[in-house]
Motif scaffolding. Structure first.
Motif: not given
Length: 526
Positions: A282-299
């Motif tokens: 569907n057209k539903s989305i998940f949007a991230f808040g104010e955060e960052s992803l470090a180098a060579d890292s997973y979320r």
């Protein structure tokens, strides 16, 4: 079409004046404008353009023929030139002194507010306020208006509209002309969809836009009966985050606890603010808040915590989009995943794996784990029992394990008595014997000599020359011969006897040897 002066019209209507059943709320005029109150922070701007109402330029009104046909059931754009507008709709509000209420309890307290946005007073005798459902199946409810409304004044009319979320409200004059019409919520006529949906206790209100026009509608948490409001200032657009560098690294679709894993393969942090996750469902989305992803890292994004839906067994796709949703950053498709597997990027290759690793580096595992006590046969791919090494039980007390037979046997408890002081055990006979010392033995007594074999003293013996010395005196040769002859005869006789009794002599010699041997051994032990 006939022209009447405003005075003549008022005079004619005054003859048939009736008791007013509607109340009007008059608000003192403001020097700074009619909509000068501040909007609270919890309001939501819903500004849409409406049909511009023509301002009054004269004191005359255009009156249609009284025999004109009724307004059709379909909604129409306003046809009257009067500047009378619908300013607020409160479809469901709680009764006074009641904070919360049900929809049924709030219906009697609902109202529709109109506003005279002109420099002239209006005599509204014969006017009506009407409601129609969103499907526009007909104007099902009407409220008669019979009141004079002054310039810049409000009029709040009690009206229980049929739906708090979707519908139309309009004003018609005494000739059936549409003065103003507003659609709120998801109405069929898009051109009249001017106001947002409401919930119980809320209202939608026409507000003043920055250009000074009254062409916007805002949603208010609390109705503002009799007051005008300014529209909230629109927030400046946020800068677009392209979310460059992000990739999808694992998709856990055919699981009870679904997830999507993203990865930052770069050597610098990536800003996730506003980055969007979307699926093919569907057209539903998940949007991230104010955060960052470090180098060579997973979320990890757990699907149950989002409005997203993942396809389990058929074909599915997961997307990473920029913050405005316009640019596709990364997309991964999958199909036919087995139960309790994930679609994972392992060493640069997408593979189905039975080792789910949300939040850490991916591992490829071709088969599910075997039950406890079993291992995977790499040749057949099936589980087999793990061979168990036989661990022997310890031997009972008093026994030990024979290294040759691996069996337990008794420990020999027959231990030898220790030898006396000054003795040692002979390794050949396992008997005790005196320990030889370096001290010189005592000299033998007179007439004794030391036996070199036994180191014991024994009687001294005479040499053969002394025992059998030949007499050198006068005796003549005959006497000597006789002696030799006698000796030879004795020797011959002795030889015959020895031959005859050689068996008995041999036995006797053997007995003597054994006897003296025992005596010698006995002497050593003592």
């Amino acid at each position: 079409m006939k022209k009447f002066t405003l005075f003549s019209l008022i005079l004619m209507l005054a003859i048939s004046v009736m008791p007013l059943s509607i109340y009007a709320v008059e608000i003192p005029k403001q020097e700074t404008g009619i909509f000068n109150s501040k909007v609270s922070d919890d309001t939501l701007l819903f500004a849409l353009s409406t049909t511009t109402l023509m301002p009054l330029t004269t004191n005359t009104l255009d009156i249609e023929d009284p025999n004109a046909p009724d307004t059709p059931e379909n909604p129409e754009q306003p046809t009257s030139s009067r500047q009378l507008i619908i300013s607020e709709i409160a479809a469901r509000i709680c009764p006074e002194n009641q904070i919360t209420c049900t929809s049924a309890e709030g219906q009697p307290a609902a109202f529709v507010e109109i506003y005279n946005d002109s420099e002239s007073d209006f005599l509204l005798s014969g006017w009506q306020l009407q409601y129609a459902p969103a499907s526009m199946s007909g104007w099902s409810r009407s409220v008669a208006i019979d009141v004079e409304l002054g310039t810049r004044d409000y009029l709040a009319l009690p009206m229980a509209v049929g739906s708090a979320t979707d519908g139309y409200v309009r004003i018609i004059d005494e000739n059936g002309q549409v003065v103003d019409i507003v659609g709120y919520g998801n109405v069929a006529d898009v051109d009249l969809r001017l106001a947002p949906r409401m919930s119980t206790g809320q209202s939608v209100q026409r507000c003043e836009l920055p250009d000074g026009t009254l062409n916007g509608f805002a949603l208010f948490a609390t109705p503002t009966r009799g007051f005008g409001m300014k529209c909230p200032e629109p927030e400046p657009p946020m800068p677009v985050n392209e979310c460059s560098g992000l990739i999808i690294s694992e998709i856990g679709a055919n699981l009870d606890k679904q997830f999507v894993e993203i990865y930052n393969p770069t050597n610098a942090p990536i800003d996730l603010s506003g980055c969007q996750i979307q699926t093919n469902r569907n057209k539903s989305i998940f949007a991230f808040g104010e955060e960052s992803l470090a180098a060579d890292s997973y979320r990890v994004i757990w699907i149950a915590d989002t409005p997203l839906t993942l396809t389990k067994t058929t074909t599915g796709t997961v997307y990473i989009l920029s913050s405005d949703g316009q640019n596709e950053v990364n997309a991964v498709s999958y199909a036919g995943l087995a139960k309790e597997t994930s679609w994972a990027l392992v060493d640069g290759e997408w593979r189905q794996t039975y080792a789910m690793t949300p939040g850490v580096a991916n591992i490829w595992q071709a088969y599910p784990l075997c039950e406890e006590g079993y291992e995977r046969n790499l040749e057949t791919g099936r589980c087999r029992k793990i061979p168990v090494e036989n661990i022997l039980a310890p031997c009972p007390e008093g026994q030990y394990r024979n290294p040759e037979t691996n069996r337990c046997r008794k420990i020999d408890t027959n231990s030898l008595v220790p030898c006396k002081e000054g003795q040692e055990r002979n390794p050949l006979t396992n008997r005790c014997r005196n320990i030889p010392t370096d001290n010189e033995p005592k000299p033998c007594a007179e007439g004794y000599e030391r036996n070199p074999e036994t180191n014991s003293c024994r009687k001294a013996t005479q040499s053969g020359a002394a025992a059998f010395a030949i007499d050198g005196g006068s005796g003549g040769g005959a006497s000597g011969l006789w002696k030799w002859g006698a000796a030879g005869a004795l020797l011959a006789m002795f030889s015959v006897v020895a031959w005859q009794y050689r068996t008995e002599i041999g036995r006797g010699v053997g007995f003597a040897k054994r006897y003296f041997s025992k005596k010698e051994i006995s002497a050593e032990t003592t």
